[in-house]
Enzyme design. Structure first.
Site, short mmCIF file in Angstrom:
data_model
loop_
_atom_site.label_atom_id
_atom_site.label_comp_id
_atom_site.label_asym_id
_atom_site.label_seq_id
_atom_site.Cartn_x
_atom_site.Cartn_y
_atom_site.Cartn_z
N HIS A 1 -27.51 -40.02 3.25
CA HIS A 1 -26.23 -39.57 3.87
C HIS A 1 -26.13 -38.26 4.25
O HIS A 1 -26.86 -37.58 3.78
CB HIS A 1 -25.04 -40.27 3.17
CG HIS A 1 -24.95 -39.47 2.01
ND1 HIS A 1 -25.77 -39.62 0.65
CD2 HIS A 1 -23.77 -38.88 1.30
CE1 HIS A 1 -25.04 -38.86 -0.47
NE2 HIS A 1 -23.95 -38.54 -0.04
N HIS B 1 -19.31 -44.84 0.73
CA HIS B 1 -19.02 -43.61 0.36
C HIS B 1 -18.87 -42.71 1.61
O HIS B 1 -18.08 -41.89 1.77
CB HIS B 1 -20.11 -43.16 -0.45
CG HIS B 1 -20.30 -41.65 -0.78
ND1 HIS B 1 -19.20 -41.03 -1.74
CD2 HIS B 1 -20.92 -40.69 -0.56
CE1 HIS B 1 -19.62 -39.88 -1.70
NE2 HIS B 1 -20.80 -39.56 -1.15
N ASP C 1 -25.47 -41.93 -2.87
CA ASP C 1 -23.92 -41.92 -3.74
C ASP C 1 -22.97 -43.26 -3.55
O ASP C 1 -22.02 -43.16 -3.62
CB ASP C 1 -23.27 -40.74 -3.31
CG ASP C 1 -23.76 -39.35 -3.72
OD1 ASP C 1 -24.66 -39.42 -4.22
OD2 ASP C 1 -23.09 -38.51 -3.11
#
Length: 256
Positions: free
Chosen positions: A53, A111, A128
């Site tokens: 990400h 997230h 995450d």
């Protein structure tokens, strides 16, 4: 035979390296190039980057590493990740020919909206989204998205090694104990984690089977978790999504 290494970065990040006996390595989420460069000085030979990400503590070192090693960088289709050479999405298969490795890409929003995980070689690199005994905060996604993402990860085989992006296990464990104070699997896991951390070792990876037995965010259908949420909220949640939403809200304000 592949070896998994967790390179510490910043206060609590892990940069994951999966390498063969010659040092050829897949590097996951290098927020800082320095730990990888230090490992390279000792023989690591990065051949590919995987980015889960766009947050800088996961991608900040990618450009420098690509310049040094001229390797492909696989990342979600998100313009905020400028170092990507290969954009990937849900269901894609990526192949690392130097290691005869293949990873399946799983979209796991919550997230962030474009978050992905990479599943292969008996491991899942989940950034995450899923932490040991916890899950990521909802910075961009919705509770429904995050619950669906966690369900996807939890459906992976029992022996899958969960390789997440931060050393949060002890802190997450304090919350998990508040939710399920009488869970013997959780007590055993925390005893193990304390011993590992006291010895200066990572608490990760951990198997998916152990996470399903101990992580409250993967246990939204368990009576003890539902009852804990009901007691905290003053009302019984109507379904799994309501249980998860209340758990995440409770965790956001939790102080041990």
């Amino acid at each position: 035979m592949l070896t998994l290494r967790a390179l510490p970065a910043f206060d609590d990040n892990y940069i994951w390296c999966l390498h063969d006996a010659a040092g050829r390595a897949v590097v996951v989420d290098p927020g800082d190039a320095a730990p990888v460069l230090a490992a390279a000085d000792a023989g690591l030979r990065p051949v590919a980057l995987l980015l889960t990400h766009h947050h800088n503590d996961h991608i900040g070192g990618a450009a420098q590493l690509r310049e040094r090693f001229a390797m492909p960088c696989f990342a979600p289709d998100d313009p905020r990740i400028e170092s990507a050479t290969e954009r990937v999405g849900d269901g894609d298969t990526i192949r690392i020919e130097a290691l005869a490795l293949a990873f399946t890409v799983l979209a796991v929003p919550g997230h962030t909206t474009s978050h992905v995980a990479f599943h292969g070689a008996g491991r899942v690199f989940c950034g995450d989204t899923l932490f040991s005994l916890g899950c990521g905060r909802l910075f961009e996604g919705t509770p429904a998205q995050m619950l669906a993402s966690l369900d996807r990860l939890a459906a992976l085989p029992d022996a899958t090694q969960v390789c997440c992006g931060h050393e949060y296990t002890l802190a997450n464990g304090r919350f998990a104990q508040a939710v399920e104070p009488h869970n013997p699997a959780l007590e055993a896991r925390l005893a193990e984690v304390r011993a590992l951390r006291d010895a200066g070792q990572p608490s990760l990876p951990v198997t998916m089977a152990r996470e399903r037995a101990t992580n409250p965010f993967l246990r939204c259908e368990v009576d003890a978790v539902i009852e804990a949420v009901a007691a905290h909220e003053g009302a019984r949640p109507s379904d799994r999504l309501a249980t998860f939403t209340a758990l995440r809200r409770w965790k956001d304000g939790f102080r041990a």
